[in-house]
Design a protein around this motif. Structure first.
Motif, PDB file in Angstrom:
ATOM      1  N   GLN A  29      -8.027  78.740  39.439  1.00  0.00           N
ATOM      2  CA  GLN A  29      -8.262  79.704  38.370  1.00  0.00           C
ATOM      3  C   GLN A  29      -9.568  79.427  37.635  1.00  0.00           C
ATOM      4  OE1 GLN A  29      -6.924  82.446  37.749  1.00  0.00           O
ATOM      5  NE2 GLN A  29      -7.692  82.965  35.718  1.00  0.00           N
ATOM      6  N   ARG A  30      -9.873  78.155  37.399  1.00  0.00           N
ATOM      7  CA  ARG A  30     -11.094  77.836  36.660  1.00  0.00           C
ATOM      8  C   ARG A  30     -12.331  78.251  37.442  1.00  0.00           C
ATOM      9  NH1 ARG A  30      -9.909  71.619  37.614  1.00  0.00           N
ATOM     10  NH2 ARG A  30     -11.092  71.237  39.525  1.00  0.00           N
ATOM     11  N   ASP A  31     -12.270  78.142  38.771  1.00  0.00           N
ATOM     12  CA  ASP A  31     -13.400  78.572  39.587  1.00  0.00           C
ATOM     13  C   ASP A  31     -13.541  80.087  39.556  1.00  0.00           C
ATOM     14  OD1 ASP A  31     -14.022  75.987  40.310  1.00  0.00           O
ATOM     15  OD2 ASP A  31     -12.865  76.039  42.168  1.00  0.00           O
ATOM     16  N   ARG A  32     -12.425  80.783  39.556  1.00  0.00           N
ATOM     17  CA  ARG A  32     -12.458  82.241  39.500  1.00  0.00           C
ATOM     18  C   ARG A  32     -13.056  82.718  38.180  1.00  0.00           C
ATOM     19  NH1 ARG A  32      -8.976  84.722  42.990  1.00  0.00           N
ATOM     20  NH2 ARG A  32      -8.254  86.268  41.515  1.00  0.00           N
ATOM     21  N   VAL A  33     -12.636  82.094  37.106  1.00  0.00           N
ATOM     22  CA  VAL A  33     -13.153  82.467  35.781  1.00  0.00           C
ATOM     23  C   VAL A  33     -14.652  82.206  35.708  1.00  0.00           C
ATOM     24  CG1 VAL A  33     -13.081  81.882  33.328  1.00  0.00           C
ATOM     25  CG2 VAL A  33     -10.951  82.159  34.616  1.00  0.00           C
ATOM     26  N   ARG A  54     -12.076  75.815  47.733  1.00  0.00           N
ATOM     27  CA  ARG A  54     -13.103  75.317  46.808  1.00  0.00           C
ATOM     28  C   ARG A  54     -14.465  75.170  47.482  1.00  0.00           C
ATOM     29  NH1 ARG A  54     -13.424  73.654  41.840  1.00  0.00           N
ATOM     30  NH2 ARG A  54     -14.848  72.009  41.198  1.00  0.00           N
ATOM     31  N   ASP A  55     -14.495  74.698  48.746  1.00  0.00           N
ATOM     32  CA  ASP A  55     -15.783  74.523  49.425  1.00  0.00           C
ATOM     33  C   ASP A  55     -16.514  75.856  49.573  1.00  0.00           C
ATOM     34  OD1 ASP A  55     -15.370  71.830  49.629  1.00  0.00           O
ATOM     35  OD2 ASP A  55     -14.734  71.859  51.730  1.00  0.00           O
ATOM     36  N   ALA A  56     -15.793  76.880  49.996  1.00  0.00           N
ATOM     37  CA  ALA A  56     -16.417  78.196  50.162  1.00  0.00           C
ATOM     38  C   ALA A  56     -16.864  78.760  48.825  1.00  0.00           C
ATOM     39  CB  ALA A  56     -15.438  79.156  50.837  1.00  0.00           C
ATOM     40  N   CYS A  57     -16.046  78.566  47.801  1.00  0.00           N
ATOM     41  CA  CYS A  57     -16.404  79.047  46.466  1.00  0.00           C
ATOM     42  C   CYS A  57     -17.660  78.349  45.953  1.00  0.00           C
ATOM     43  CB  CYS A  57     -15.234  78.818  45.507  1.00  0.00           C
ATOM     44  SG  CYS A  57     -15.611  79.211  43.786  1.00  0.00           S
ATOM     45  N   GLN A  58     -17.710  77.020  46.111  1.00  0.00           N
ATOM     46  CA  GLN A  58     -18.871  76.265  45.637  1.00  0.00           C
ATOM     47  C   GLN A  58     -20.130  76.664  46.397  1.00  0.00           C
ATOM     48  OE1 GLN A  58     -19.050  74.098  43.030  1.00  0.00           O
ATOM     49  NE2 GLN A  58     -16.945  74.666  42.571  1.00  0.00           N
ATOM     50  N   ALA A  59     -20.005  76.916  47.689  1.00  0.00           N
ATOM     51  CA  ALA A  59     -21.161  77.344  48.479  1.00  0.00           C
ATOM     52  C   ALA A  59     -21.691  78.672  47.964  1.00  0.00           C
ATOM     53  CB  ALA A  59     -20.793  77.440  49.950  1.00  0.00           C
ATOM     54  N   ALA A  60     -20.795  79.607  47.671  1.00  0.00           N
ATOM     55  CA  ALA A  60     -21.217  80.907  47.151  1.00  0.00           C
ATOM     56  C   ALA A  60     -21.841  80.777  45.771  1.00  0.00           C
ATOM     57  CB  ALA A  60     -20.028  81.867  47.114  1.00  0.00           C
ATOM     58  N   LEU A  61     -21.294  79.892  44.947  1.00  0.00           N
ATOM     59  CA  LEU A  61     -21.879  79.664  43.617  1.00  0.00           C
ATOM     60  C   LEU A  61     -23.304  79.101  43.737  1.00  0.00           C
ATOM     61  CD1 LEU A  61     -18.848  78.168  41.661  1.00  0.00           C
ATOM     62  CD2 LEU A  61     -19.917  80.395  41.293  1.00  0.00           C
TER      63      LEU A  61
END
Length: 290
Positions: free
Chosen positions: A155-159, A119-126
């Protein structure tokens, strides 16, 4: 109350109290909307401050510089904070603050995406995608959102990341190019599409008026590879003007879920539209109890 605060400020400005009560004076001046005076009251940082505290001191001054309308000084203090702290975690957070001030180049320099999914890496990229958008760099934003999709563990982050990627391409006018790239991947050229991307491809093709291409893709091995895609195949068949494909899809749904009343009714109506009344009646009778 304001008069009392002003009186207190005058008191703590006395030489005997100016040093010991400096932080309080700065906070009150800032609260009163007098950032210029607050900056003057800050003085210079204590040479004995630990690196992280010294960095925080410069961040605080950057905040006041911004409130005082001095962008060059704000940028200088942000950079001074990062240098003073010299800590990766501090630099990462300084990037968020830099973006809040509108310094997107600095934000993108400091706020990095971790190499491990989560989640941290995903949020940083977002965040980086949003900053690229605000800086007017839509192609770069799309790259960041694609990375967010790859790093997402939920899944919600991917969507969400996928939706942002598509939205940026839509605004940039490059949605057809994205569809072409995904079609190539779905056909075996380049990295394989993930199921969420495949479903999104179908929706993008439908939006572009290219539903027939999506339907043709589903007629091949991709259908078995990506499994359950909800109503997407049916939607593509209808959008492509292929009633036989739509009928086949509804029959497939009923084989898997005989109690699906909505699919049964849809199939009967579609058969009736095709002047196949006897088959439509038979489909409805098969759904009756007993």
């Amino acid at each position: 109350a304001v008069l009392r605060i002003v009186t207190f400020l005058d008191v703590v400005a006395e030489p005997a109290l100016a040093t010991t009560h400096r932080d309080v004076r700065v906070q009150m001046l800032d609260a009163l909307g007098r950032p210029g005076e607050a900056l003057a009251a800050m003085g210079a940082p204590d040479e004995n401050l630990p690196p992280a505290d010294r960095g925080a001191w410069f961040l605080r001054r950057a905040w006041l510089q911004s409130a005082n309308g001095d962008r060059p000084a704000t940028a200088a203090d942000l950079r001074a904070a990062v240098v003073a702290a010299a800590q990766p975690a501090f630099t990462q957070q300084a990037g968020v603050l830099a973006a809040a001030f509108g310094f997107f180049d600095e934000a993108l320099e400091w706020h990095q995406v971790g190499s491990e999914p989560g989640r941290d890496a995903c949020q940083a990229a977002l965040r980086r995608g949003l900053w690229q958008q605000r800086a007017g760099r839509l192609a770069a934003a799309a790259v960041e959102y694609e990375l967010a999709f790859q790093r997402a563990g939920l899944q919600r982050d991917r969507v969400f990341a996928l939706a942002m990627q598509i939205a940026v391409h839509r605004v940039a006018g490059t949605l057809p190019a994205l569809a072409d790239a995904w079609l190539a991947r779905a056909r075996g050229t380049g990295p394989a599409l993930q199921t969420a991307e495949f479903a999104a491809l179908g929706e993008v093709l439908r939006e572009l008026g290219r539903a027939r291409e999506g339907l043709q893709l589903l007629a091949g091995p991709a259908r078995e590879k990506f499994g359950e895609l909800g109503d997407l195949p049916l939607t593509l068949a209808i959008e492509a003007g292929e009633p036989e494909a739509a009928i086949a899809q509804l029959q497939h749904q009923l084989q898997a879920r005989p109690a699906d009343a909505a699919a049964r009714c849809s199939l009967a109506m579609l058969l009736a539209d095709q002047q196949r009344g006897e088959q439509a009646e038979q489909v409805l009778r098969q759904g009756m109890p007993g």
